[in-house]
Design a protein around this motif. Structure first.
Motif, PDB file in Angstrom:
ATOM      1  N   ARG A  85       0.854  -1.194   0.000  1.00 11.48           N
ATOM      2  CA  ARG A  85       0.000   0.000   0.000  1.00 11.48           C
ATOM      3  C   ARG A  85       0.887   1.240   0.000  1.00 11.48           C
ATOM      4  NH1 ARG A  85      -5.418   0.824   1.413  1.00 11.48           N
ATOM      5  NH2 ARG A  85      -5.531  -1.352   2.110  1.00 11.48           N
ATOM      6  N   GLU A  88       0.358   8.132   1.530  1.00 12.37           N
ATOM      7  CA  GLU A  88       0.557   9.531   1.157  1.00 12.37           C
ATOM      8  C   GLU A  88       1.716  10.138   1.953  1.00 12.37           C
ATOM      9  OE1 GLU A  88      -0.856  13.007  -1.055  1.00 12.37           O
ATOM     10  OE2 GLU A  88      -1.486  10.905  -1.120  1.00 12.37           O
ATOM     11  N   GLU A 137      -1.693   8.174  -4.314  1.00  8.79           N
ATOM     12  CA  GLU A 137      -2.609   7.795  -5.393  1.00  8.79           C
ATOM     13  C   GLU A 137      -1.898   7.843  -6.746  1.00  8.79           C
ATOM     14  OE1 GLU A 137      -5.746   6.726  -4.907  1.00  8.79           O
ATOM     15  OE2 GLU A 137      -5.444   6.929  -2.742  1.00  8.79           O
ATOM     16  N   SER A 173      -3.176   1.804  -3.994  1.00  3.08           N
ATOM     17  CA  SER A 173      -3.106   3.179  -3.516  1.00  3.08           C
ATOM     18  C   SER A 173      -3.540   3.242  -2.063  1.00  3.08           C
ATOM     19  CB  SER A 173      -3.997   4.072  -4.374  1.00  3.08           C
ATOM     20  OG  SER A 173      -5.362   3.835  -4.084  1.00  3.08           O
ATOM     21  N   GLY A 174      -3.385   4.416  -1.474  1.00  2.00           N
ATOM     22  CA  GLY A 174      -3.804   4.594  -0.094  1.00  2.00           C
ATOM     23  C   GLY A 174      -5.276   4.358   0.116  1.00  2.00           C
ATOM     24  N   THR A 175      -6.084   4.552  -0.925  1.00  2.00           N
ATOM     25  CA  THR A 175      -7.527   4.329  -0.825  1.00  2.00           C
ATOM     26  C   THR A 175      -7.935   2.935  -1.269  1.00  2.00           C
ATOM     27  OG1 THR A 175      -7.835   5.302  -3.029  1.00  2.00           O
ATOM     28  CG2 THR A 175      -8.057   6.778  -1.140  1.00  2.00           C
ATOM     29  N   ARG A 177      -7.199   1.396  -4.298  1.00  2.00           N
ATOM     30  CA  ARG A 177      -7.291   1.175  -5.743  1.00  2.00           C
ATOM     31  C   ARG A 177      -6.071   0.392  -6.225  1.00  2.00           C
ATOM     32  NH1 ARG A 177      -4.695   4.239  -9.207  1.00  2.00           N
ATOM     33  NH2 ARG A 177      -4.587   5.914  -7.661  1.00  2.00           N
TER      34      ARG A 177
END
Length: 212
Positions: A85, A88, A137, A173-175, A177
């Motif tokens: 992961r 950010e 991201e 990504s951090g979210t 994705r």
């Protein structure tokens, strides 16, 4: 600092200060088990069930907290999906059955990608003081689903260079994705790649140096 071991009636809690990134999941989620700001003993395993201790450990991204059961119940298992992961302005948080240069490194860890850590290849939160900025991201790279999503993940820090990773891996990504899927990756750890989180050779131009 050596790994701290605290035995409770049902479970042994292990704490490795050298890998802690102070995400504070432990002290915020269970301040009765991990008591901050006190002198002496600060870990109290018997204030929670073995299942609750396991949950605390699993939420620790750096792997600083781990545990051993004191009966025949199973301990922590490798995840079903190996992931890296991208955090950010921060490190890479990995979950897999990990080895570093052939040595077992647990199932969770955070790896420096700012270049400033004094505990390479691990993150030591130096990115905050260094003012490191990097998106959590990154752009999506078209990739096919992996035939197998788990399995051993080998990490080889290249001296003065990137992290070479071999094994099934999904970079997210951090979210959450999916950024890319691969069975071999070269990940930036100098902090200067123009294609973060992947290496683009910039470490040579900036004179990146690492002991490991």
């Amino acid at each position: 600092m050596a790994t701290e071991s605290v035995a409770g009636k049902r479970v042994i809690v292990l704490f490795d200060d050298s890998r802690c990134i102070h995400s504070r999941h432990c002290t915020l989620d269970r301040p009765d088990v991990f008591v901050p700001g006190v002198e002496g003993q600060w870990i109290h395993p018997d204030n929670a069930t073995a299942e609750e201790i396991a949950e605390i450990a699993h939420n620790c991204p750096s792997g600083a907290i781990s545990y051993q059961t004191r009966d025949d119940s199973p301990g922590e298992a490798a995840p079903l999906v190996n992931v890296a992961r991208v955090l950010e302005n921060g490190p890479l948080a990995l979950r897999a059955a990990i080895t570093i240069d052939g040595q077992p490194a647990g199932f969770r860890l955070t790896l420096c990608r700012c270049g400033a850590s004094r505990n390479k290849p691990f993150c030591d939160t130096s990115h905050a003081g260094a003012g490191f900025t990097a998106s959590g991201e990154p752009a999506t790279v078209e990739s096919a689903p992996l035939a197998q999503r788990d399995g051993p993940l080998e990490i080889h820090p290249i001296p003065n260079g990137p992290l070479r990773i071999k094994g099934n891996l999904e970079v997210i990504s951090g979210t959450g994705r999916t950024v890319n899927r691969m069975t071999e990756a070269w990940l930036c750890r100098c902090g200067h790649s123009g294609n973060k989180p992947f290496c683009d050779g910039t470490h040579k131009k900036v004179g990146f140096r690492s002991d490991q």
